[in-house]
Design a protein around this motif. Structure first.
Motif, PDB file in Angstrom:
ATOM      1  N   ASN A 188       0.828  -1.287  -0.028  1.00 55.92           N
ATOM      2  CA  ASN A 188       0.103   0.019   0.053  1.00 55.92           C
ATOM      3  C   ASN A 188       1.023   1.217   0.023  1.00 55.92           C
ATOM      4  OD1 ASN A 188       0.995  -0.051   2.776  1.00 55.92           O
ATOM      5  ND2 ASN A 188      -1.096   0.187   3.706  1.00 55.92           N
ATOM      6  N   GLY A 189       2.200   1.171  -0.548  1.00 59.17           N
ATOM      7  CA  GLY A 189       3.041   2.282  -0.611  1.00 59.17           C
ATOM      8  C   GLY A 189       4.236   2.083  -1.268  1.00 59.17           C
ATOM      9  N   PHE A 190       4.623   2.894  -2.321  1.00 54.72           N
ATOM     10  CA  PHE A 190       5.901   2.718  -3.100  1.00 54.72           C
ATOM     11  C   PHE A 190       6.556   3.737  -3.416  1.00 54.72           C
ATOM     12  CE2 PHE A 190       7.349   1.557  -7.551  1.00 54.72           C
ATOM     13  CZ  PHE A 190       8.687   1.151  -6.875  1.00 54.72           C
ATOM     14  N   ALA A 191       7.747   3.841  -3.135  1.00 57.00           N
ATOM     15  CA  ALA A 191       8.646   5.228  -3.444  1.00 57.00           C
ATOM     16  C   ALA A 191       9.937   4.839  -3.818  1.00 57.00           C
ATOM     17  CB  ALA A 191       8.711   6.147  -2.071  1.00 57.00           C
ATOM     18  N   THR A 192      10.555   5.672  -4.833  1.00 63.05           N
ATOM     19  CA  THR A 192      11.885   5.371  -5.372  1.00 63.05           C
ATOM     20  C   THR A 192      12.825   6.352  -5.211  1.00 63.05           C
ATOM     21  OG1 THR A 192      11.233   6.332  -7.558  1.00 63.05           O
ATOM     22  CG2 THR A 192      10.562   4.159  -7.361  1.00 63.05           C
TER      23      THR A 192
ATOM     24  N   GLU B 130      30.689  14.828  -6.439  1.00 66.07           N
ATOM     25  CA  GLU B 130      29.427  15.559  -7.101  1.00 66.07           C
ATOM     26  C   GLU B 130      28.157  14.321  -6.834  1.00 66.07           C
ATOM     27  OE1 GLU B 130      31.224  18.348 -10.518  1.00 66.07           O
ATOM     28  OE2 GLU B 130      30.682  16.406 -10.924  1.00 66.07           O
ATOM     29  N   LYS B 131      27.106  14.856  -6.569  1.00 71.43           N
ATOM     30  CA  LYS B 131      25.796  13.889  -6.483  1.00 71.43           C
ATOM     31  C   LYS B 131      24.726  14.607  -6.999  1.00 71.43           C
ATOM     32  CE  LYS B 131      26.922  11.376  -2.158  1.00 71.43           C
ATOM     33  NZ  LYS B 131      28.043  11.789  -1.549  1.00 71.43           N
ATOM     34  N   ASP B 132      23.901  13.852  -7.989  1.00 71.69           N
ATOM     35  CA  ASP B 132      22.679  14.037  -8.392  1.00 71.69           C
ATOM     36  C   ASP B 132      21.387  13.244  -7.923  1.00 71.69           C
ATOM     37  OD1 ASP B 132      23.368  16.282 -10.328  1.00 71.69           O
ATOM     38  OD2 ASP B 132      24.326  14.781 -11.503  1.00 71.69           O
ATOM     39  N   PHE B 133      20.550  13.659  -7.198  1.00 69.90           N
ATOM     40  CA  PHE B 133      19.496  12.682  -6.586  1.00 69.90           C
ATOM     41  C   PHE B 133      18.217  13.129  -6.942  1.00 69.90           C
ATOM     42  CE2 PHE B 133      16.920  11.769  -3.016  1.00 69.90           C
ATOM     43  CZ  PHE B 133      17.178  10.637  -2.623  1.00 69.90           C
ATOM     44  N   VAL B 134      17.272  12.076  -7.417  1.00 72.18           N
ATOM     45  CA  VAL B 134      15.870  12.161  -7.653  1.00 72.18           C
ATOM     46  C   VAL B 134      15.075  11.002  -6.835  1.00 72.18           C
ATOM     47  CG1 VAL B 134      14.246  11.882  -9.444  1.00 72.18           C
ATOM     48  CG2 VAL B 134      16.300  12.799 -10.100  1.00 72.18           C
ATOM     49  N   ALA B 135      13.922  11.757  -6.129  1.00 74.47           N
ATOM     50  CA  ALA B 135      12.797  10.660  -5.471  1.00 74.47           C
ATOM     51  C   ALA B 135      11.677  11.058  -5.744  1.00 74.47           C
ATOM     52  CB  ALA B 135      13.167  10.975  -3.852  1.00 74.47           C
ATOM     53  N   ASP B 136      10.934   9.850  -5.814  1.00 78.52           N
ATOM     54  CA  ASP B 136       9.434   9.927  -6.483  1.00 78.52           C
ATOM     55  C   ASP B 136       8.682   8.971  -5.121  1.00 78.52           C
ATOM     56  OD1 ASP B 136       9.120  11.293  -9.117  1.00 78.52           O
ATOM     57  OD2 ASP B 136      10.688  10.047  -9.315  1.00 78.52           O
TER      58      ASP B 136
ATOM     59  N   ARG C  97      10.970  15.062  -6.039  1.00 78.87           N
ATOM     60  CA  ARG C  97      11.809  15.998  -5.503  1.00 78.87           C
ATOM     61  C   ARG C  97      13.187  15.707  -5.906  1.00 78.87           C
ATOM     62  NH1 ARG C  97       7.863  18.066  -4.095  1.00 78.87           N
ATOM     63  NH2 ARG C  97       6.955  18.553  -1.741  1.00 78.87           N
ATOM     64  N   THR C  98      14.002  16.676  -5.971  1.00 82.98           N
ATOM     65  CA  THR C  98      15.511  16.566  -6.483  1.00 82.98           C
ATOM     66  C   THR C  98      16.424  17.302  -5.674  1.00 82.98           C
ATOM     67  OG1 THR C  98      15.332  18.410  -7.913  1.00 82.98           O
ATOM     68  CG2 THR C  98      14.724  16.348  -8.925  1.00 82.98           C
ATOM     69  N   ALA C  99      17.618  16.829  -5.624  1.00 80.07           N
ATOM     70  CA  ALA C  99      18.929  17.302  -5.048  1.00 80.07           C
ATOM     71  C   ALA C  99      20.110  17.231  -5.783  1.00 80.07           C
ATOM     72  CB  ALA C  99      18.886  17.174  -3.650  1.00 80.07           C
TER      73      ALA C  99
ATOM     74  N   PHE D 112      37.590  14.019   5.401  1.00 77.91           N
ATOM     75  CA  PHE D 112      36.189  14.383   5.265  1.00 77.91           C
ATOM     76  C   PHE D 112      35.424  13.334   4.488  1.00 77.91           C
ATOM     77  CE2 PHE D 112      36.368  14.601   0.797  1.00 77.91           C
ATOM     78  CZ  PHE D 112      35.318  15.017   0.188  1.00 77.91           C
ATOM     79  N   ARG D 113      34.116  13.693   4.900  1.00 81.56           N
ATOM     80  CA  ARG D 113      33.193  12.918   4.251  1.00 81.56           C
ATOM     81  C   ARG D 113      32.266  13.801   3.447  1.00 81.56           C
ATOM     82  NH1 ARG D 113      28.183   9.784   7.189  1.00 81.56           N
ATOM     83  NH2 ARG D 113      28.701  10.760   8.933  1.00 81.56           N
ATOM     84  N   ALA D 114      31.987  13.178   1.869  1.00 82.02           N
ATOM     85  CA  ALA D 114      31.276  14.067   1.132  1.00 82.02           C
ATOM     86  C   ALA D 114      29.915  14.298   1.684  1.00 82.02           C
ATOM     87  CB  ALA D 114      31.354  13.362  -0.260  1.00 82.02           C
ATOM     88  N   PRO D 115      29.284  15.283   1.048  1.00 79.74           N
ATOM     89  CA  PRO D 115      27.992  15.508   1.394  1.00 79.74           C
ATOM     90  C   PRO D 115      27.031  14.334   1.127  1.00 79.74           C
ATOM     91  CG  PRO D 115      28.581  17.366   0.225  1.00 79.74           C
ATOM     92  CD  PRO D 115      29.586  16.398   0.105  1.00 79.74           C
ATOM     93  N   ALA D 116      25.976  14.329   1.877  1.00 80.26           N
ATOM     94  CA  ALA D 116      24.920  13.032   1.672  1.00 80.26           C
ATOM     95  C   ALA D 116      23.578  13.699   1.473  1.00 80.26           C
ATOM     96  CB  ALA D 116      25.059  12.100   2.938  1.00 80.26           C
ATOM     97  N   ILE D 117      22.817  12.759   0.835  1.00 76.58           N
ATOM     98  CA  ILE D 117      21.194  13.164   0.468  1.00 76.58           C
ATOM     99  C   ILE D 117      20.541  12.113   0.819  1.00 76.58           C
ATOM    100  CG2 ILE D 117      19.694  13.780  -1.189  1.00 76.58           C
ATOM    101  CD1 ILE D 117      21.993  14.552  -3.163  1.00 76.58           C
ATOM    102  N   GLN D 118      19.300  12.250   1.570  1.00 77.79           N
ATOM    103  CA  GLN D 118      18.387  11.413   2.105  1.00 77.79           C
ATOM    104  C   GLN D 118      17.007  11.609   1.527  1.00 77.79           C
ATOM    105  OE1 GLN D 118      18.161   8.193   2.607  1.00 77.79           O
ATOM    106  NE2 GLN D 118      19.887   8.178   4.420  1.00 77.79           N
ATOM    107  N   GLY D 119      16.262  10.641   1.003  1.00 71.90           N
ATOM    108  CA  GLY D 119      15.046  11.011   0.476  1.00 71.90           C
ATOM    109  C   GLY D 119      13.903   9.722   0.568  1.00 71.90           C
ATOM    110  N   ARG D 120      13.689   9.228   1.772  1.00 73.97           N
ATOM    111  CA  ARG D 120      12.566   8.232   1.901  1.00 73.97           C
ATOM    112  C   ARG D 120      11.296   8.872   1.892  1.00 73.97           C
ATOM    113  NH1 ARG D 120      14.602   3.500   3.934  1.00 73.97           N
ATOM    114  NH2 ARG D 120      12.748   3.078   5.168  1.00 73.97           N
ATOM    115  N   LEU D 121      10.784   9.288   0.878  1.00 70.15           N
ATOM    116  CA  LEU D 121       9.563   9.802   0.380  1.00 70.15           C
ATOM    117  C   LEU D 121       8.319   8.616   0.821  1.00 70.15           C
ATOM    118  CD1 LEU D 121       9.923  11.995  -2.532  1.00 70.15           C
ATOM    119  CD2 LEU D 121      10.411  12.562  -0.312  1.00 70.15           C
ATOM    120  N   LEU D 122       8.643   7.657   1.106  1.00 75.49           N
ATOM    121  CA  LEU D 122       7.506   6.864   1.589  1.00 75.49           C
ATOM    122  C   LEU D 122       7.153   7.100   3.140  1.00 75.49           C
ATOM    123  CD1 LEU D 122       6.003   4.138   0.629  1.00 75.49           C
ATOM    124  CD2 LEU D 122       7.742   2.839   1.974  1.00 75.49           C
ATOM    125  N   PHE D 123       7.789   7.723   3.814  1.00 77.17           N
ATOM    126  CA  PHE D 123       7.702   7.897   5.476  1.00 77.17           C
ATOM    127  C   PHE D 123       7.707   9.519   5.379  1.00 77.17           C
ATOM    128  CE2 PHE D 123       9.449   3.940   5.010  1.00 77.17           C
ATOM    129  CZ  PHE D 123       8.570   3.246   5.798  1.00 77.17           C
TER     130      PHE D 123
END
Length: 782
Positions: A437-441, A475-481, A496-498, A529-540
């Motif tokens: 009953n829920g799905f995100a990518t 460099e990071k390119d991120f997309v979430a749906d 959502r993008t970042a 150093f640790r490179a920037p991180a992106i998080q996108g759990r759009l399910l929650f």
């Protein structure tokens, strides 16, 4: 060994993985049959039917401890001469730890300041060194401990769980390694080096059986191919039946079993003295249980297990399964140019995985009425799954180094990293027949480039200096749906993008002074150093979170020595570090949401020691340990605390407000220690041997201890893990000039059961460590 041979003749080949998009609906994987790839079975059979003579290590002519060489700083050198905290594990130590079928988490506590834990079970280890790590359970998690396998970085956390077998050594490098290994290594590096092909025949096979129908097989065949090539085929198969019963029966009636199979094939080609090429292909196939979460196993107001707790039983209404396949390869080329050598390291890794579990740890929900939920309070049902349907990682490194002997040595290199991944996140209705009953990518592309150089200068016979710099761009390119909106996040919010881009220059400088021929002192300052991180759990949740780069500066001073005519080896150090903008993950809370945050400053300091003693030729003792004190210093940083049931000890900065969907307090974590960071760890081993009937009988015991830990960023009574002590015992007989060994063993000797992690959004749900395992093994070398 007849049992092992007959079993292999009956084993089916593992089939192709299910389609990633359909795997959430698959039933529990069968656990009764062992799954061995044909190449693995063939390799063991070849070993068992061969009759070549044994290959034995040369004896130490001085009668003391064997010299340990490491490649911690990309050169082969005596571990005593490395001016930083480095620990090496090899040989019998790894065999003993592997005997109970444990995964890579077995290394936790065996090395000063090293901790490893997982909420995914065997598939997703999380590493911590000197308290610095990441509790993030997302498949895109960034970790500050870099894992390097055969010179190739394993960036995705699923890759970090590759099984340990036929290893030359494991090296743990504490402290920042921003110069030699680059980004995402501010806490340190764990280096795995497989045993390489050699130009003579050798082989071994081992089999172990144990509790809960555990059956492990490991084997290796190394054969020369003419005068200029050699082939080495290695494999491991770890298997265990389910031993936890679901008292509700369906949909998953039994849990905690696994079939974990891995193989590695290496080909060494060296047509002349100047050129060598090493090809490496490796794969893993894991099928079994995801981590088993247990509802309300913590007694409220304490960190004790509830009365009558039975680790062999759960009561759940969700589906539990885990399926992981990894495949990778590398080509390592070294060419001697005369006075210097050029190395090329090309690596490729890919992973496909899916893990599904009952996150609330129980059945039903409180709104169904009395008697229709449990054990304990279940506010709402929660069943979820995460998968990597697509992943690829490509790396290329060129390294040029001096090879002449002299006071000045140098290394210069170029590095390229390219990773692409897709993540699927699913939610299910346990009450609605376990339907989705829920799905995100999520999709992410990550590229990094680096140039680095190091210089070693011997000022005199006693004074040696080292320094290095590394420039990195990431460099990071991120997309979430959100494809299918779950009931708790019903709004379709759109894509959502970042994207991030960061550069850093890391530095490392050390100096050592030889007190005499067998002891020295050193001092080191290093950054990482640790490179920037992106998080996108759009399910929650409805938003992305982006954490900016973190940087660390570390100071370390130590003493290393071989003493008592090389019958004792001692290493001791003290350290202090400061992290700016540390990336932390606020996990759980009422929304079960991962939120990246940056702490303004974090400090850590402590001490580490490692002692080996050979008081007699028949007795070897080791003792190591660490003291770590960490503190988050950010008065403005606040996170969600637990959603239900726990006693929060931190200052509450925002009250509970159900009217706006706020079911947990917001608390300040200023002054807290880092999660999963024990203040004290200790490790002890003792091995005693004596001649017996033309062979050798031996007794080996090993023990680890860690003090209490916080599971999360906030401090609470219930989610504070109690101290844990685990011991092992191995009694065996070696005969045939060391070619054969039979042994009996026990892991977790005292069967101490502890809660080692929790789920805090719903109730007092936790998971436990491995119970006692008893077994026997046999090994033959040829």
């Amino acid at each position: 060994m007849r049992l092992a041979i007959e079993s292999m003749h009956r084993l089916p080949c593992s089939g192709a993985p299910n389609s990633p998009s359909e795997r959430p609906a698959m039933s529990k994987m069968p656990q009764k049959n062992l799954l061995l790839h044909p190449i693995a079975a063939a390799a063991i059979l070849a070993v068992l039917h061969s009759g070549a003579s044994a290959q034995t290590a040369p004896a130490n002519p001085e009668g003391g401890l064997t010299v340990v060489t490491v490649t911690a700083e990309r050169r082969v050198e005596n571990i005593r001469d490395v001016p930083s905290a480095v620990t090496s594990l090899s040989g019998e130590t790894l065999e003993v730890l592997n005997s109970g079928g444990q995964d890579i988490r077995q290394l936790a506590g065996r090395v000063p300041s090293l901790n490893i834990e997982s909420s995914f079970g065997r598939a997703f280890p999380r590493f911590y060194i000197r308290g610095i790590g990441n509790t993030d359970f997302d498949l895109n998690a960034s970790q500050p401990v870099s894992l390097v396998f055969d010179d190739v970085v394993q960036e995705n956390p699923i890759l970090k769980g590759f099984p340990i077998f036929d290893m030359a050594s494991i090296e743990v490098l504490n402290g920042p390694r921003g110069t030699q290994y680059g980004r995402n290594s501010p806490a340190g590096v764990v280096r795995f080096e497989s045993a390489r092909p050699i130009r003579s025949f050798e082989a071994y096979a081992s089999a172990a059986i144990g509790s809960n129908r555990m059956f492990n097989v490991e084997g290796m065949v190394n054969t020369p191919l003419g005068d200029s090539a050699a082939l080495r085929v290695s494999l491991q198969s770890q298997n265990r039946d389910d031993w936890v019963t679901n008292t509700r029966g369906a949909p998953t009636s039994e849990l905690e079993g696994y079939n974990d199979n891995a193989a590695r094939v290496q080909l060494l080609v060296a047509p002349n003295k100047a050129l060598s090429v090493l090809f490496n292909v490796h794969a893993r196939d894991l099928k079994g249980s995801a981590r088993v979460f247990r509802a309300n196993i913590i007694k409220p107001g304490t960190n004790e297990l509830v009365d009558g707790f039975d680790e062999k039983k759960v009561s759940q209404d969700g589906i539990n399964s885990q399926d992981v396949q990894t495949m990778g390869g590398s080509v390592r080329v070294r060419y001697d140019l005369g006075g210097m050598a050029l190395s090329s390291i090309t690596g490729y890794e890919s992973v496909e995985s899916f893990s599904r579990g009952d996150i609330d740890g129980g059945f039903g929900a409180v709104f169904l009425g009395a008697g229709k939920f449990g054990p304990g309070l279940i506010p709402f049902d929660a069943e979820s799954g995460d998968g990597l349907p697509k992943h690829s990682q490509f790396t290329q490194e060129f390294r040029l180094e001096s090879t002449t002997k002299g006071a000045l040595q140098w290394i210069a290199g170029l590095y390229y990293f390219d990773e692409s991944l897709n993540i699927d996140s699913f939610n299910y209705s346990s009450l609605g027949g376990n339907t989705r009953n829920g799905f995100a990518t999520q999709q992410q592309d990550n590229k990094a480039y680096a140039i680095y150089g190091t210089v070693n200068l011997d000022v005199s016979d006693a004074i040696k200096l080292r320094g290095g710099l590394r420039y990195t761009k990431d460099e990071k390119d991120f997309v979430a749906d959100r494809i299918q909106a779950p009931p708790f996040s019903p709004t379709f919010i759109g894509r959502r993008t970042a994207n991030t881009s960061a550069t850093n220059t890391s530095a490392d400088f050390s100096a050592s002074y030889a007190l005499n021929k067998t002891s020295n002192v050193y001092a080191r300052v290093a950054t990482g150093f640790r490179a920037p991180a992106i998080q996108g759990r759009l399910l929650f949740g409805d938003t992305l979170s982006v954490a900016k780069s973190e940087t660390v500066t570390s100071y370390e001073a130590g003493y290393k020595a071989d003493l008592m005519n090389r019958r004792a080896r001692v290493a001791f150090n003290v350290f202090s570090y400061e992290i700016k903008d540390q990336q932390l993950t606020a996990v759980g809370g009422a929304a079960n949401f991962n939120q990246l945050v940056n702490a303004a400053k974090t400090t850590g300091n402590g001490a580490e020691f490692d002692v080996k003693l050979l008081p007699t030729d028949n007795l070897l003792l080791t003792l190591s340990g660490s003291l770590n004190k960490t503190k988050i210093k950010d008065p403005n940083l606040r996170v969600d605390a637990c959603g239900s049931g726990c006693t929060v000890l931190d200052p509450i900065t925002a009250p509970v407000n159900p009217a706006i969907g706020k079911f947990a307090p917001t608390v300040s974590i200023n002054g807290n220690s880092l999660p999963q960071s024990p203040e004290t760890t200790l490790s002890f081993t003792a091995r005693y041997s004596m001649p017996l009937a033309g062979g050798e009988m031996f007794v080996l015991t090993d023990w680890t201890y860690r003090s209490e830990i916080n599971f999360f960023l906030y401090d609470s009574v219930e989610f504070k893990g109690k101290p844990l002590t685990e011991g092992g015992l191995r009694v065996g007989y070696s005969f045939g000039k060391g070619k054969y060994e039979a042994a009996a063993f026990v892991r977790n000797l005292t069967n101490q059961i502890r809660v080692v992690g929790g789920i805090d959004f719903n109730n007092l749900t936790g998971f436990i460590n491995e119970p006692r395992t008893i077994g026997a093994s046999f090994k033959a070398s040829f």
